[in-house]
Design a protein around this motif. Sequence first.
Motif, PDB file in Angstrom:
ATOM      1  N   ALA A 135       1.092  -1.314   0.150  1.00  0.00           N
ATOM      2  CA  ALA A 135       0.195   0.054   0.323  1.00  0.00           C
ATOM      3  C   ALA A 135       0.701   0.895  -0.246  1.00  0.00           C
ATOM      4  CB  ALA A 135      -1.153  -0.069   1.280  1.00  0.00           C
ATOM      5  N   VAL A 136       0.814   2.033  -1.087  1.00  0.00           N
ATOM      6  CA  VAL A 136       1.560   2.958  -1.126  1.00  0.00           C
ATOM      7  C   VAL A 136       0.628   4.354   0.381  1.00  0.00           C
ATOM      8  CG1 VAL A 136       1.750   5.421  -2.283  1.00  0.00           C
ATOM      9  CG2 VAL A 136       1.317   3.059  -3.602  1.00  0.00           C
ATOM     10  N   ASN A 137      -0.259   4.128   0.603  1.00  0.00           N
ATOM     11  CA  ASN A 137      -0.754   5.412   1.742  1.00  0.00           C
ATOM     12  C   ASN A 137      -1.943   4.356   2.477  1.00  0.00           C
ATOM     13  OD1 ASN A 137      -3.039   5.419  -0.300  1.00  0.00           O
ATOM     14  ND2 ASN A 137      -2.063   7.444  -1.490  1.00  0.00           N
ATOM     15  N   LEU A 138      -2.296   5.144   3.017  1.00  0.00           N
ATOM     16  CA  LEU A 138      -3.520   4.812   4.506  1.00  0.00           C
ATOM     17  C   LEU A 138      -4.836   4.638   3.294  1.00  0.00           C
ATOM     18  CD1 LEU A 138      -3.866   3.954   7.252  1.00  0.00           C
ATOM     19  CD2 LEU A 138      -4.464   6.220   7.894  1.00  0.00           C
ATOM     20  N   THR A 139      -4.880   5.681   2.677  1.00  0.00           N
ATOM     21  CA  THR A 139      -6.357   4.809   2.505  1.00  0.00           C
ATOM     22  C   THR A 139      -5.675   4.289   1.422  1.00  0.00           C
ATOM     23  OG1 THR A 139      -6.932   7.712   1.835  1.00  0.00           O
ATOM     24  CG2 THR A 139      -8.055   5.986   0.902  1.00  0.00           C
ATOM     25  N   GLU A 140      -5.302   3.219   0.592  1.00  0.00           N
ATOM     26  CA  GLU A 140      -4.982   2.488  -0.206  1.00  0.00           C
ATOM     27  C   GLU A 140      -5.151   0.802   0.324  1.00  0.00           C
ATOM     28  OE1 GLU A 140      -2.531   0.568  -3.518  1.00  0.00           O
ATOM     29  OE2 GLU A 140      -1.456   2.247  -2.618  1.00  0.00           O
ATOM     30  N   GLY A 141      -4.100   1.530   1.498  1.00  0.00           N
ATOM     31  CA  GLY A 141      -3.994  -0.083   2.835  1.00  0.00           C
ATOM     32  C   GLY A 141      -5.529  -0.304   3.236  1.00  0.00           C
ATOM     33  N   ILE A 142      -6.180   0.545   4.103  1.00  0.00           N
ATOM     34  CA  ILE A 142      -7.606   0.267   4.657  1.00  0.00           C
ATOM     35  C   ILE A 142      -8.490  -0.340   3.348  1.00  0.00           C
ATOM     36  CG2 ILE A 142      -7.581   2.364   6.220  1.00  0.00           C
ATOM     37  CD1 ILE A 142      -9.743   3.599   4.358  1.00  0.00           C
ATOM     38  N   SER A 143      -7.812  -0.249   1.724  1.00  0.00           N
ATOM     39  CA  SER A 143      -9.559  -1.059   1.249  1.00  0.00           C
ATOM     40  C   SER A 143      -8.908  -2.603   0.673  1.00  0.00           C
ATOM     41  CB  SER A 143      -8.915  -0.488  -0.247  1.00  0.00           C
ATOM     42  OG  SER A 143      -9.044   0.996  -0.161  1.00  0.00           O
ATOM     43  N   ASN A 144      -7.742  -3.194   1.660  1.00  0.00           N
ATOM     44  CA  ASN A 144      -7.747  -4.383   1.697  1.00  0.00           C
ATOM     45  C   ASN A 144      -8.695  -4.850   3.022  1.00  0.00           C
ATOM     46  OD1 ASN A 144      -5.088  -4.927  -0.885  1.00  0.00           O
ATOM     47  ND2 ASN A 144      -4.244  -3.460   0.693  1.00  0.00           N
ATOM     48  N   ILE A 145      -9.365  -4.145   3.489  1.00  0.00           N
ATOM     49  CA  ILE A 145      -9.827  -5.259   4.633  1.00  0.00           C
ATOM     50  C   ILE A 145     -11.294  -5.213   4.309  1.00  0.00           C
ATOM     51  CG2 ILE A 145     -11.119  -4.490   6.623  1.00  0.00           C
ATOM     52  CD1 ILE A 145      -8.514  -2.405   7.769  1.00  0.00           C
ATOM     53  N   ALA A 146     -11.696  -6.790   4.165  1.00  0.00           N
ATOM     54  CA  ALA A 146     -13.421  -6.715   3.546  1.00  0.00           C
ATOM     55  C   ALA A 146     -14.355  -6.167   4.027  1.00  0.00           C
ATOM     56  CB  ALA A 146     -13.353  -8.563   4.842  1.00  0.00           C
ATOM     57  N   GLY A 147     -14.565  -5.625   2.990  1.00  0.00           N
ATOM     58  CA  GLY A 147     -16.261  -4.504   2.935  1.00  0.00           C
ATOM     59  C   GLY A 147     -15.862  -3.099   2.720  1.00  0.00           C
ATOM     60  N   VAL A 148     -14.258  -2.618   3.458  1.00  0.00           N
ATOM     61  CA  VAL A 148     -14.011  -1.439   3.560  1.00  0.00           C
ATOM     62  C   VAL A 148     -13.248  -1.373   1.821  1.00  0.00           C
ATOM     63  CG1 VAL A 148     -12.386  -0.037   4.293  1.00  0.00           C
ATOM     64  CG2 VAL A 148     -13.538  -1.592   5.214  1.00  0.00           C
ATOM     65  N   GLU A 149     -13.598  -0.457   1.216  1.00  0.00           N
ATOM     66  CA  GLU A 149     -13.001   0.372  -0.354  1.00  0.00           C
ATOM     67  C   GLU A 149     -12.596   1.860   0.294  1.00  0.00           C
ATOM     68  OE1 GLU A 149     -12.035  -1.531  -2.720  1.00  0.00           O
ATOM     69  OE2 GLU A 149     -13.319  -3.183  -2.756  1.00  0.00           O
ATOM     70  N   SER A 150     -12.196   2.229  -0.932  1.00  0.00           N
ATOM     71  CA  SER A 150     -12.640   3.818  -1.070  1.00  0.00           C
ATOM     72  C   SER A 150     -12.867   4.358  -2.456  1.00  0.00           C
ATOM     73  CB  SER A 150     -10.822   4.110  -1.474  1.00  0.00           C
ATOM     74  OG  SER A 150     -10.215   3.562   0.193  1.00  0.00           O
ATOM     75  N   VAL A 151     -12.989   5.809  -2.823  1.00  0.00           N
ATOM     76  CA  VAL A 151     -13.280   6.340  -3.467  1.00  0.00           C
ATOM     77  C   VAL A 151     -12.317   7.380  -3.769  1.00  0.00           C
ATOM     78  CG1 VAL A 151     -14.874   8.038  -4.068  1.00  0.00           C
ATOM     79  CG2 VAL A 151     -15.774   6.907  -2.823  1.00  0.00           C
ATOM     80  N   THR A 152     -11.687   7.261  -4.843  1.00  0.00           N
ATOM     81  CA  THR A 152     -10.394   7.811  -4.712  1.00  0.00           C
ATOM     82  C   THR A 152     -10.797   8.821  -6.104  1.00  0.00           C
ATOM     83  OG1 THR A 152      -9.603   5.959  -6.850  1.00  0.00           O
ATOM     84  CG2 THR A 152      -9.567   5.972  -4.817  1.00  0.00           C
ATOM     85  N   THR A 153      -9.237  10.236  -6.300  1.00  0.00           N
ATOM     86  CA  THR A 153      -9.363  10.575  -6.701  1.00  0.00           C
ATOM     87  C   THR A 153      -7.609  10.787  -6.970  1.00  0.00           C
ATOM     88  OG1 THR A 153     -10.724  12.566  -6.065  1.00  0.00           O
ATOM     89  CG2 THR A 153      -9.536  13.565  -8.085  1.00  0.00           C
ATOM     90  N   GLY A 154      -7.130   9.942  -8.083  1.00  0.00           N
ATOM     91  CA  GLY A 154      -5.607   9.688  -8.216  1.00  0.00           C
ATOM     92  C   GLY A 154      -5.510   8.986  -7.109  1.00  0.00           C
ATOM     93  N   LEU A 155      -3.811   9.323  -6.994  1.00  0.00           N
ATOM     94  CA  LEU A 155      -3.772   8.277  -5.832  1.00  0.00           C
ATOM     95  C   LEU A 155      -3.612   9.097  -3.941  1.00  0.00           C
ATOM     96  CD1 LEU A 155      -2.106   5.676  -5.762  1.00  0.00           C
ATOM     97  CD2 LEU A 155       0.651   7.106  -5.050  1.00  0.00           C
ATOM     98  N   SER A 156      -3.604  10.356  -4.293  1.00  0.00           N
ATOM     99  CA  SER A 156      -3.365  10.697  -3.338  1.00  0.00           C
ATOM    100  C   SER A 156      -4.482  11.219  -2.379  1.00  0.00           C
ATOM    101  CB  SER A 156      -2.532  12.520  -3.471  1.00  0.00           C
ATOM    102  OG  SER A 156      -3.654  13.476  -3.359  1.00  0.00           O
ATOM    103  N   ILE A 157      -5.321  11.011  -3.372  1.00  0.00           N
ATOM    104  CA  ILE A 157      -6.808  11.457  -2.561  1.00  0.00           C
ATOM    105  C   ILE A 157      -8.434  10.287  -2.279  1.00  0.00           C
ATOM    106  CG2 ILE A 157      -9.355  12.865  -2.591  1.00  0.00           C
ATOM    107  CD1 ILE A 157      -7.427  14.887  -4.076  1.00  0.00           C
ATOM    108  N   GLY A 158      -8.292   9.576  -1.546  1.00  0.00           N
ATOM    109  CA  GLY A 158      -9.050   8.953  -1.532  1.00  0.00           C
ATOM    110  C   GLY A 158      -9.894   9.349   0.136  1.00  0.00           C
ATOM    111  N   LYS A 159     -11.618   8.486  -0.187  1.00  0.00           N
ATOM    112  CA  LYS A 159     -12.337   8.348   0.866  1.00  0.00           C
ATOM    113  C   LYS A 159     -12.357   6.791   1.613  1.00  0.00           C
ATOM    114  CE  LYS A 159     -15.278  12.025   1.577  1.00  0.00           C
ATOM    115  NZ  LYS A 159     -14.665  12.343   2.136  1.00  0.00           N
TER     116      LYS A 159
END
Length: 756
Positions: A135-159
């Motif tokens: 994972a490059v950052n925390l946002t990308e990392g939490i997407s590896n948890i079951a039931g969790v994804e991220s809305v992203t704008t490029g690499l740096s912005i994620g919700k």
Amino acid sequence: MRLLLNTLLLLAMTNVFAQNSLTGLVLDNSTNEKLAFTNIYLSDLEKGTVTDENGNFNLENLPSGNYKLVISILGYETKSININIPNLQYIEIRLEASAIEMEDIIISTPFHKLQSENVMKVERAAVEDLNASGAVNLTEGISNIAGVESVTTGLSIGKPVIRGLSSNRVLVYTQGVRLENQQFGSEHGLGVSSSGIESVEVIKGPASLLYGSDALGGVLYLNPEKFAPQGSSSGDISGNYYSNTQGFNTGAGYKASENNFKFLFRGSLTEHSDYDTKDYRVTNTRFTEQDFKAGIGYQANTFKTEFRYNMNNSKLGIPEEIGVQSTLKTPLLPYQNITNHVFSSKSTVFFNNSKLDINLGYIYNDRKEFEDEHHHHDEDEEAHEEHEEEEHEDEDHHDEDHDEDHETLVPSLQMKLKTANYDVKYTLPEFGKFETIVGIQGMNQENTNYGEEQLIPDATTNDFGVMATSHIHFEAIDIQLGARYDNRNISVVSGLNRDFNSFNGALGFKTDIFKNLTARVNFASGFRAPNLAELTSDGIHHGSNRYEVGNADLNNEQNFQTDIALEFKNEHVEFFVNGFYNKVNDYIYLSPNGNTIDDTPVFDYIQNDAKLYGGEVGVHIHPHPIHWLHIESSFETVTGKQANDDYLPLIPANSLSNVLRVEFERPWLKKAYTFVKLASTFNQNNVSTFETSADGYNLLSAGLGGSFNLFKNEATLSISGTNLTNKTYINHLSRLKPDGIFNMGRNINIGLKYQL
């Protein structure tokens, strides 16, 4: 509030009980082997030690009271024991061998139990493990948890997206306080670095009982790193390199604990250039980040307190189209410059059989956004045009001159959000089988505009909530229940003044159906008050190319969710299945009204009932006696619909993850591992009226790592690769999807951490 703090200090000085100690011995239950270097931790006191070479331990300076003692070591089942000090002065503890990973206390739930003891299902992941997966950052990392994804704008912005709900429907907690950083915007990221974060906990479902408004969809709880054990100190330096962005992350930290005082600090620096795909670099996805965290703690007799501070400054490029191809790291226009300060304090007063917890927080968020046309007013326009012509002649000079040009810019948008919050809970003395907590929570928040444009108006928000919850432990079943009342007042300078009120409750059951089969059933309601953007917007939102019109008459979103979870464990296999059904009344969303303003389509905020349903299923095989082999597979699905059967937007596609992991040790190599992962994302054809469908794809990842001695100290090396086949794909939750811009291509990450 002042009276409360004075009372706290008075209790700290006057409730000085006799000092107590606890000694003990830890053994293997089958072989009677004495277990050295076993972790012994009093979670309530946040105080711990490790056993010596003979399996003995000693904890001193303990206040009287009831506490939870957690005993853990790799290769054995984690054990949790309720003890009373000073009635217990010596204890012999026997552990059962197990291939299951060590458990940790879950902090995001009120009773701080192991997950195996929890009535509510909570996902937990160590940030170290997320980073090791590439994972490059925390946002990308939490997407590896079951039931969790991220809305992203490029690499740096994620919700974060929890079971299809995102934005203000997911509450983020850091340092024990709710994080408020203008998260209402879809292009606004977390604003938190993974540096100095020990673990992530995810509550999937309404948690308004515990956290109030905005926890309708769930909670992302970030646990800061622990202080050093008493009488010890440690330091480390680390570095990571990422091939795709030619980026790096460096960090250093130090912590020490002596007598009653303890402290820590950690700093990190991150820089990334535009991420690469198989065909092109995605212009202006570059970003830089500086992060600093510090903490100081004090503990004596019946009182403990800690103060933590975090400063995070990020400069984030906002991608618009594929343009200049560069590996420089300074963001181009437009970009965000965000500074976030988080101050928090956590204090506990221990009585004989009860305790008082007081958490206080202050968050200062300064958000600036810069666009091309907003140069300093005294800048010569003709010179600026000439400068732009020179930029187009040489791309490298374009980026270098851009650094200087930033100094002359004034923000087109600048908002300062100042938030003070408090959380006071009293844990009552245990009454029979009842553990009970009562508490109050509140928040005061001010939003102020300073830029040339205004996205949302100046406003003040005040929250107040009161709650009570109980855990009832019977021999065959555990029950948790609670109720809460909340009030939110939003006062806008333009004259709008709204009050929102809500009653919410939760009821859960946990029982062992058979010896190795555990069932959990939870019912919970939650609510979310409309945010300022939804109530007051009136203007063009450039990031989404639409004119948004708020609705001052919006009601609370109110939901009710049912969760059912089954979990089977034995020495060979673990299996789980989680299902949920979530009914959301008055779901708020944007809808076009058919008009245009300045050639921009107009969207209104409206409400409609909605429902979401789905779940996760997974298996973890660790066959006996080859416990070094781990085969893991998990599948997750969610469907979101409005009452008229139209699909909700930003619902993640179904996905399947398969991991083969091998763990081993050699005399010169400790905690070694290697893994291969295949993540499959399926087609997403269940899209809202204003979305396009998304094709499925498969991503291959692999990695290895371990610890070894280097110059008499421990070093940890990790090497991982993601999207190893350099697949071109577009995630359905990417905000760059409408422009057909690919997600990141192949990336190799090399990380090294050295203990000083």
